[in-house]
Design an enzyme around this catalytic site. Structure first.
Site, short mmCIF file in Angstrom:
data_model
loop_
_atom_site.label_atom_id
_atom_site.label_comp_id
_atom_site.label_asym_id
_atom_site.label_seq_id
_atom_site.Cartn_x
_atom_site.Cartn_y
_atom_site.Cartn_z
N ASP A 54 0.81 -1.21 0.00
CA ASP A 54 0.00 0.00 0.00
C ASP A 54 0.84 1.26 0.00
O ASP A 54 2.03 1.23 0.25
CB ASP A 54 -0.78 0.05 1.32
CG ASP A 54 -2.10 -0.67 1.22
OD1 ASP A 54 -2.39 -1.19 0.15
OD2 ASP A 54 -2.81 -0.70 2.24
N LYS A 76 -3.64 3.41 -2.40
CA LYS A 76 -4.95 4.04 -2.51
C LYS A 76 -4.86 5.47 -2.01
O LYS A 76 -5.75 5.97 -1.35
CB LYS A 76 -5.97 3.25 -1.69
CG LYS A 76 -6.30 1.93 -2.35
CD LYS A 76 -7.52 1.32 -1.73
CE LYS A 76 -7.17 0.63 -0.44
NZ LYS A 76 -8.30 -0.06 0.16
N MET A 192 -7.39 9.39 10.10
CA MET A 192 -8.04 9.92 8.89
C MET A 192 -8.95 11.11 9.20
O MET A 192 -10.01 11.25 8.60
CB MET A 192 -8.89 8.81 8.22
CG MET A 192 -8.07 7.62 7.78
SD MET A 192 -9.09 6.29 7.13
CE MET A 192 -9.54 5.40 8.60
N1 SAH Z 1 -3.77 0.43 9.51
C1 SAH Z 1 -3.19 1.71 9.70
C2 SAH Z 1 -4.20 2.82 9.52
C3 SAH Z 1 -4.70 2.98 8.14
S1 SAH Z 1 -5.87 4.26 7.98
C4 SAH Z 1 -2.53 1.76 11.06
O1 SAH Z 1 -2.67 0.85 11.86
O2 SAH Z 1 -1.84 2.74 11.33
C5 SAH Z 1 -4.88 5.56 7.35
C6 SAH Z 1 -4.69 6.64 8.40
O3 SAH Z 1 -3.73 6.22 9.33
C7 SAH Z 1 -4.14 7.93 7.85
O4 SAH Z 1 -5.14 8.75 7.30
C8 SAH Z 1 -3.58 8.55 9.10
O5 SAH Z 1 -4.58 9.09 9.90
C9 SAH Z 1 -3.05 7.34 9.81
N2 SAH Z 1 -1.60 7.14 9.54
C10 SAH Z 1 -1.03 6.06 9.01
N3 SAH Z 1 0.33 6.19 8.99
C11 SAH Z 1 0.58 7.39 9.55
C12 SAH Z 1 1.76 8.11 9.84
N4 SAH Z 1 2.97 7.63 9.56
N5 SAH Z 1 1.66 9.32 10.44
C13 SAH Z 1 0.47 9.83 10.76
N6 SAH Z 1 -0.69 9.20 10.50
C14 SAH Z 1 -0.64 8.00 9.91
#
Ligand code: SAH
Length: 530
Positions: A54, A76, A192
């Site tokens: 991803d 995505k 998000m």
């Molecule tokens: N499965 C992922 C989340 C996916 S949803 C997890 O466990 O982290 C995607 C959201 O995750 C983004 O919109 C943001 O809010 C957050 N996100 C993912 N990686 C990030 C990062 N390195 N820094 C800040 N927010 C992050």
């Protein structure tokens, strides 16, 4: 004996037949820092036949996969021209498993936290496919931790809730019960949620959270691009707008945010936020990059020199026949050592054939490599330069001595000339050759034009020469103009002199002419008051 061999063959057949039944491993890639993947996730990547990844999974992790693994990007990213639908992703996974492949489905953070990992794996289960799930460090805990915020703390709160801010809180049928959540958990971490921040804040205030509640917003957490801002429910919307913070970011709400003043550690590292171009040869291990990243820098690697074997080895082969006649062999680079020994071994010789002459190395790294070939250097000068080496040898006396210098086809002449001047017989013999690389020129020019580089490092005179020649006569004027806003760092005085000889300033020069010395000098230059 025989039965042992047969067993061995049997086992390899068994292995192949096992490979026929494919499996999906849904693996959490962690939040960004490639070091935050689990040991299990890493080992699965190392054995993967295919990796489906991803936007939020750090591409550096792909380097763990075997070179011939199939890679599928199904990112995505919001607004991207082409994004795969969930059905397409499921289709790719099913197809690969049916082909009998070990498929790693790599997803950012933890795959079961807002990652639709549950949906993907349900499809696998429905189709009767084999699967495993490996949790990951979710971005909520990583963002808070890397911003210096413990999400729970006995002095502040014993509860934390993770929620999505993706859905519009103003819509009538929300899945989130804001009335219960707003004060129901001490710490709230919103995934998000950046686009909906004003609405989220409004809901939290409406349902009883104090306007003075501290809030942090962290973007690109656990990567060198991390950016975080702090405010209160009252002020955070404006602060985020002013700072231009966009997705991917997390919102952390709660009293624990106030601990950041004391516990911020990641963004306080000395090189945090510095963007450094590391010029190097393609073959050199990137210890410099690792060291700079450890201090918080964001590094871009640029190979300026491509090191290649020679077309013809007659000259060195002749010297290898008469090694006994030499009093000294001098190694002026690690490549000199590597290519010299490659040739020695090809001729069926080894370290024992070097019994006669004394051996000197220009610096510690070269001597360390020599040691791995079973030889302790007899001499390392206290200053790790060609001049330093010449001086040490002159102190010992070189008149009438036979000296062999295996090195690059084109090299620095000062050392052999100084020794000859003092009465030595010096044979300079090429063992490898170098060519300039132009592949990274575009990347460098683009970054310089956009003001996205703070420091450039040079670890040898040839990296300087090759870096400049990469841009050609026509590009030189613009290059020099662009370099005005950038610090140039040299590993030592010879590299520094080459920069100056080419009309460039030396902003940082390592006192100890090693990779560690260079890192130290860069840290000093970024942390000293002026
Ligand atoms: N499965 C992922 C989340 C996916 S949803 C997890 O466990 O982290 C995607 C959201 O995750 C983004 O919109 C943001 O809010 C957050 N996100 C993912 N990686 C990030 C990062 N390195 N820094 C800040 N927010 C992050």
């Amino acid at each position: 004996m025989d039965s042992g061999i047969i067993r061995c063959i049997d086992e390899s057949n068994e292995d192949k037949s096992m490979k026929k039944s494919g499996k999906v491993y849904l693996v959490g890639a962690g939040p960004g820092d490639p070091g935050l993947i689990t040991v299990r996730g890493k080992s699965l990547l190392e054995k993967a036949d295919a990796v489906v990844y991803d936007y939020l999974a750090n591409p550096k992790l792909l380097q763990l996969a075997p070179a011939d693994a199939e890679l599928y990007y199904v990112g995505k990213k919001g607004g991207a021209k082409h994004s795969h639908t969930q059905e397409e992703i499921n289709g790719i996974l099913v197809k690969l498993v049916k082909e009998g492949k070990r498929v790693v489905r790599l997803k950012g953070g933890d795959p079961f936290i807002f990652g639709r990992g549950g949906e993907e794996i349900e499809v696998m289960a429905d189709q009767g496919m084999a699967f495993e799930v490996v949790p990951g460090v979710t971005s909520a805990t990583a963002a808070a931790t890397y911003a210096g915020i413990p999400i729970t703390h006995r002095g502040y709160t014993a509860t934390v809730a993770f929620l999505t801010g993706h859905e519009d809180p103003t819509k009538a049928a929300s899945n989130i019960d804001w009335a219960k959540l707003s004060t129901g958990a001490g710490t709230l971490v919103v995934y998000m949620g950046i686009k909906n921040l004003p609405n989220i804040v409004e809901k939290l205030l409406k349902y009883g959270r104090s306007p003075r509640t501290p809030v942090a917003v962290v973007r690109w957490a656990s990567t060198p691009r991390q950016r975080s801002v702090v405010g209160t429910l009252d002020t955070i919307t404006q602060i985020v707008a002013d700072a231009g913070i966009k997705a991917p970011a997390l919102i952390v709400v709660g009293e624990v945010v106030s601990l950041r003043d004391k516990l911020d550690w990641y963004e306080k590292r000395p090189l945090f936020g510095r963007r450094i171009l590391v010029t190097r040869t393609r073959q050199q291990a990137s210890t410099l990059v690792a060291g700079l990243e450890e201090q918080g820098a964001e590094c871009f690697e640029c190979s300026t020199i491509n090191i290649q074997p020679l077309e013809n080895y007659d000259e060195i082969d002749g010297e290898l026949e008469r090694l006994k006649e030499y009093h000294w062999i001098l190694f002026t680079s690690i490549n000199g050592v590597k290519y010299f020994f490659d040739r020695l071994h090809k001729k069926g010789m080894d370290a024992r054939d070097l019994k006669g002459p004394d051996i000197a190395c220009v610096g510690r790294a070269t001597a360390d490599l020599l040691f791995t070939y079973g030889i302790n250097a007899d001499l390392i000068p206290s200053t790790f330069t060609g001049e330093g080496l010449a001086e040490s040898l002159l102190d010992l006396g070189v008149e009438g001595r036979n000296i062999l210098i295996p090195r690059a086809k084109v090299g620095y002449e000062l050392l052999p000339e100084t020794l000859r001047g003092a009465g030595a017989q010096v044979s300079v013999v090429p063992v490898y050759q170098t060519f300039p690389e132009s592949a990274c020129m575009d990347m460098v020019r683009e970054k310089l034009r956009a003001g996205e580089l703070d420091i450039l490092t040079f670890t040898s005179s040839s990296t300087v020469r090759n870096f400049i020649s990469m841009f050609g006569e026509e590009g030189r004027e613009e290059l020099f103009k662009l370099l005005k806003g950038v610090k140039l760092a040299a590993i030592g005085p010879v590299t520094g002199k080459t920069l100056r000889d080419n009309g460039l300033p030396v902003d940082v020069e390592a006192k100890e002419h090693t990779i560690d010395g260079l890192i130290e000098a860069i840290v000093d230059s970024c942390t000293s008051p002026d």
